[in-house]
Scaffold this motif. Sequence first.
Motif, PDB file in Angstrom:
ATOM      1  N   ILE A   1      -7.143  -3.931   7.102  1.00 33.04           N
ATOM      2  CA  ILE A   1      -6.919  -4.845   5.964  1.00 33.04           C
ATOM      3  C   ILE A   1      -6.201  -6.108   6.461  1.00 33.04           C
ATOM      4  O   ILE A   1      -6.622  -7.237   6.154  1.00 33.04           O
TER       5      ILE A   1
ATOM      6  N   ASP B   1       0.832  -1.222   0.000  1.00 31.53           N
ATOM      7  CA  ASP B   1       0.000   0.000   0.000  1.00 31.53           C
ATOM      8  C   ASP B   1       0.858   1.260   0.000  1.00 31.53           C
ATOM      9  O   ASP B   1       0.336   2.357   0.235  1.00 31.53           O
TER      10      ASP B   1
ATOM     11  N   LEU C   1      -1.020   2.789   5.695  1.00 27.15           N
ATOM     12  CA  LEU C   1      -1.039   4.249   5.612  1.00 27.15           C
ATOM     13  C   LEU C   1      -2.096   4.894   6.511  1.00 27.15           C
ATOM     14  O   LEU C   1      -2.173   6.110   6.605  1.00 27.15           O
ATOM     15  N   GLY C   2      -2.913   4.073   7.155  1.00 29.07           N
ATOM     16  CA  GLY C   2      -4.025   4.594   7.975  1.00 29.07           C
ATOM     17  C   GLY C   2      -3.543   5.504   9.098  1.00 29.07           C
ATOM     18  O   GLY C   2      -2.435   5.356   9.592  1.00 29.07           O
TER      19      GLY C   2
HETATM   20 MG   LIG Z   1      -4.847   1.063   5.312  1.00 26.56          MG
END
Ligand SMILES: [Mg+2]
Length: 145
Positions: free
Chosen positions: A129, A10, A118-119
Motif C-alpha cells: 500500500i 490499518d 499488518l502484512g
Molecule cells: Mg497491509
Amino acid sequence: MYEKILVPLDGSVQSQRSAEYAIELAKSMNSQVVFIHVIPVLPPYERHQSGSSESAYQHLHDDLRQSGEGIIENAKALFGKEDINASYRLLWGNPAMEICHFAKEEDISLIVMGNRGLGEIKGYLIGSISNRVVRHASCPVMIVR
Ligand SMILES: [Mg+2]
Ligand SMILES: Nc1ncnc2c1ncn2[C@@H]1O[C@H](COP(=O)(O)OP(=O)(O)OP(=O)(O)O)[C@@H](O)[C@H]1O
C-alpha cells in the motif's frame, strides 16, 4: 506549510507511529489532520454459488466492516484528546487507490503513513500500500519507520 495532513491507518504499530508523528507535525504547523481507514472490498460474489458460501461471504464482509469501524473508533479514542483539528473517515475500496483519490479530492498537502502494516511478508522494504501510494499520489508522501 502543510495545511491538511492525511494519515492512513490499518491498525498496525507502524501506522500508529506515523499518526503520532503526523500529530506532532500538525501541532507545529497548525495543520488539519484527517485519519482514514479503507476497508478492502471483496471480489464480487457470484449469485449462483451455494447458500453456505453466501453466508460465509456475508460473515467476512461483516468482519471487515467491524474491524474497520474498530480502527476508526480506536483512533478517535487515542487522538481525540490531542489539541489538533482532527477528522475521521472510513471508506470501502482498494486502499491505495482510495487514499490517492481522497488526497486529490480533498486537497491534501501531505500524506503521512507507515513503512509497513499488518502484512505478514517482511522481506520488502515497504509494504504494497505504501509502495503504491508513493508512486501514485499527487502530493508529497512521508513514510514513517
Ligand atoms: Mg497491509
Ligand atoms: N486498508 C488501509 N487503510 C488505510 N491505510 C492503510 C491500509 N493498509 C495499509 N495502510 C497504510 O499503509 C502503511 C503500510 O502498510 P502496507 O499494507 O503497505 O504494508 P504491509 O501490510 O506490511 O504489507 P502488505 O499489505 O503489502 O502485505 C500502514 O502503516 C498504513 O499507514
